[in-house]
Design a protein around this motif. Sequence first.
Motif, PDB file in Angstrom:
ATOM      1  N   PHE A 204     -48.008  34.500  34.035  1.00 31.28           N
ATOM      2  CA  PHE A 204     -48.964  34.578  32.931  1.00 31.28           C
ATOM      3  C   PHE A 204     -50.212  35.383  33.276  1.00 31.28           C
ATOM      4  N   TYR A 205     -50.195  36.044  34.428  1.00 27.43           N
ATOM      5  CA  TYR A 205     -51.329  36.897  34.802  1.00 27.43           C
ATOM      6  C   TYR A 205     -51.401  38.097  33.856  1.00 27.43           C
ATOM      7  N   ASN A 206     -52.516  38.263  33.194  1.00 24.59           N
ATOM      8  CA  ASN A 206     -52.699  39.317  32.178  1.00 24.59           C
ATOM      9  C   ASN A 206     -51.604  39.262  31.112  1.00 24.59           C
ATOM     10  N   ASN A 207     -51.140  38.051  30.805  1.00 17.84           N
ATOM     11  CA  ASN A 207     -50.050  37.890  29.848  1.00 17.84           C
ATOM     12  C   ASN A 207     -50.267  36.640  28.987  1.00 17.84           C
ATOM     13  N   ILE A 284     -57.290  29.310  44.262  1.00 17.77           N
ATOM     14  CA  ILE A 284     -56.654  30.107  43.214  1.00 17.77           C
ATOM     15  C   ILE A 284     -56.071  31.386  43.812  1.00 17.77           C
ATOM     16  N   ILE A 285     -54.880  31.753  43.381  1.00 21.22           N
ATOM     17  CA  ILE A 285     -54.221  32.974  43.851  1.00 21.22           C
ATOM     18  C   ILE A 285     -55.069  34.186  43.479  1.00 21.22           C
ATOM     19  N   SER A 286     -55.215  35.126  44.400  1.00 18.87           N
ATOM     20  CA  SER A 286     -56.039  36.307  44.151  1.00 18.87           C
ATOM     21  C   SER A 286     -55.434  37.187  43.066  1.00 18.87           C
ATOM     22  N   ASP A 287     -56.266  38.006  42.442  1.00 18.83           N
ATOM     23  CA  ASP A 287     -55.782  38.927  41.416  1.00 18.83           C
ATOM     24  C   ASP A 287     -54.718  39.860  41.979  1.00 18.83           C
ATOM     25  N   GLU A 288     -54.922  40.331  43.201  1.00 16.73           N
ATOM     26  CA  GLU A 288     -53.969  41.260  43.819  1.00 16.73           C
ATOM     27  C   GLU A 288     -52.602  40.605  44.001  1.00 16.73           C
ATOM     28  N   ASP A 289     -52.585  39.385  44.526  1.00 23.67           N
ATOM     29  CA  ASP A 289     -51.314  38.693  44.739  1.00 23.67           C
ATOM     30  C   ASP A 289     -50.673  38.291  43.420  1.00 23.67           C
ATOM     31  N   ALA A 290     -51.494  37.877  42.453  1.00 25.28           N
ATOM     32  CA  ALA A 290     -50.967  37.487  41.145  1.00 25.28           C
ATOM     33  C   ALA A 290     -50.312  38.672  40.451  1.00 25.28           C
ATOM     34  N   ALA A 291     -50.952  39.832  40.533  1.00 23.43           N
ATOM     35  CA  ALA A 291     -50.400  41.041  39.912  1.00 23.43           C
ATOM     36  C   ALA A 291     -49.095  41.448  40.578  1.00 23.43           C
ATOM     37  N   ASN A 293     -46.892  39.463  42.112  1.00 22.77           N
ATOM     38  CA  ASN A 293     -45.836  38.540  41.690  1.00 22.77           C
ATOM     39  C   ASN A 293     -45.446  38.767  40.234  1.00 22.77           C
ATOM     40  N   ALA A 294     -46.431  39.024  39.391  1.00 20.96           N
ATOM     41  CA  ALA A 294     -46.171  39.190  37.955  1.00 20.96           C
ATOM     42  C   ALA A 294     -45.284  40.390  37.668  1.00 20.96           C
ATOM     43  N   GLU A 295     -45.352  41.405  38.532  1.00 22.85           N
ATOM     44  CA  GLU A 295     -44.557  42.609  38.299  1.00 22.85           C
ATOM     45  C   GLU A 295     -43.074  42.300  38.185  1.00 22.85           C
ATOM     46  N   VAL A 296     -42.614  41.326  38.961  1.00 25.10           N
ATOM     47  CA  VAL A 296     -41.209  40.915  38.907  1.00 25.10           C
ATOM     48  C   VAL A 296     -41.022  39.730  37.979  1.00 25.10           C
ATOM     49  N   GLU A 297     -41.841  38.702  38.165  1.00 19.38           N
ATOM     50  CA  GLU A 297     -41.594  37.426  37.507  1.00 19.38           C
ATOM     51  C   GLU A 297     -41.818  37.443  35.996  1.00 19.38           C
ATOM     52  N   SER A 298     -42.626  38.366  35.500  1.00 18.45           N
ATOM     53  CA  SER A 298     -42.853  38.438  34.054  1.00 18.45           C
ATOM     54  C   SER A 298     -41.958  39.466  33.380  1.00 18.45           C
ATOM     55  N   ASP A 299     -41.057  40.075  34.144  1.00 16.44           N
ATOM     56  CA  ASP A 299     -40.135  41.063  33.589  1.00 16.44           C
ATOM     57  C   ASP A 299     -39.157  40.393  32.621  1.00 16.44           C
ATOM     58  N   PRO A 300     -38.909  40.981  31.444  1.00 19.19           N
ATOM     59  CA  PRO A 300     -38.027  40.363  30.446  1.00 19.19           C
ATOM     60  C   PRO A 300     -36.628  40.050  30.962  1.00 19.19           C
TER      61      PRO A 300
END
Length: 324
Positions: A204-207, A284-291, A293-300
């Motif tokens: 849900f980072y930037n999502n 809290i997870i850093s913005d860099e690490d969150a981004a 992880n999100a690159e893969v985990e938020s993929d449709p």
Amino acid sequence: MSPTATATNGQNGAENQPAIPKQVTPVKPLDRTWRGDKAGKVVTTGIPKFESKYAEREWIKEHMAAVFRYWGKLGFGEGTAGHITVRDPVLPDHYWMNPFGVHFSSMTKNKLVLMGPDGYVSPHGAQYTVNMAGYYIRELLTCFVSGGRPSFSDARSCSAISDTAIHRARPDIVAAAHCHSIYGKTWSVFGRPIECLQQDGCIFYNNLSTYASYGGIVLADDEGNNIAAALGPKNKACILQNHGLLTLGNTVDEAAYLFSLLEKQCHLQLLAEAAAANGIPKRIISDEDAAFNAEVESDPEFLYFSFQSEYELLLEETNGAFLK
């Protein structure tokens, strides 16, 4: 020292000619998460492609019925509240919706209702009534993702916007999901987004949006329009203050699974807040690490595939009852 792009092949007098750089096919996010055999015969596949729109329709209905059964297992049923809507591939200005008052756990594909562009039940699906709040949210989301902020007195006028415009602006949005799950509606009272406290939350980072202006049951166009505006042109999840959660997806699998993930993260957030209130600091997870992880985990495709184990389990548990 890194190799250069001037290696030669020594043929046809071209030994002094620079080699043409090899075109590298980008690795899809889903393909970063699994490994098969060396020969490439053992593979994991993502969202299927269909030559027939009618075959795709049946596949969508089967998966739509399955996600309702999944929601039922998770205890998301709350009277008549809750709905999922999915665009029909055969008639793209129509969409499938669950019937009003049918429990999620008893859903089958032949109970699903097809709504027409006029906002009424189509003869091509089950002949049941539908949730009016779901109708307004779906219609106004459709209007908003088509590229503008609609202004109208009746949500049905949204249907005048052509399907071409909808696909041009947001071709990824196929499904919308909403219900009144216990942890989602509990966390919603704060009118705050969740934090990236754990790896799964990076999805849900930037999502994720927050709609912080409760306007009652969605039976009017203004409230639906405001929710659509809160989601914006990119986000696929929203916390509706004093109400519940809303998620979108490229597939019904993604929308429903994304919803269940957000529900679990709301539960985690509530537990973490309780511990923090007793003096235990959060990390809290850093913005860099969150981004990252999100690159893969938020993929449709990754989210679609993540639901498939639940789909297979439902087939086994129900002996395929939802396919009827």
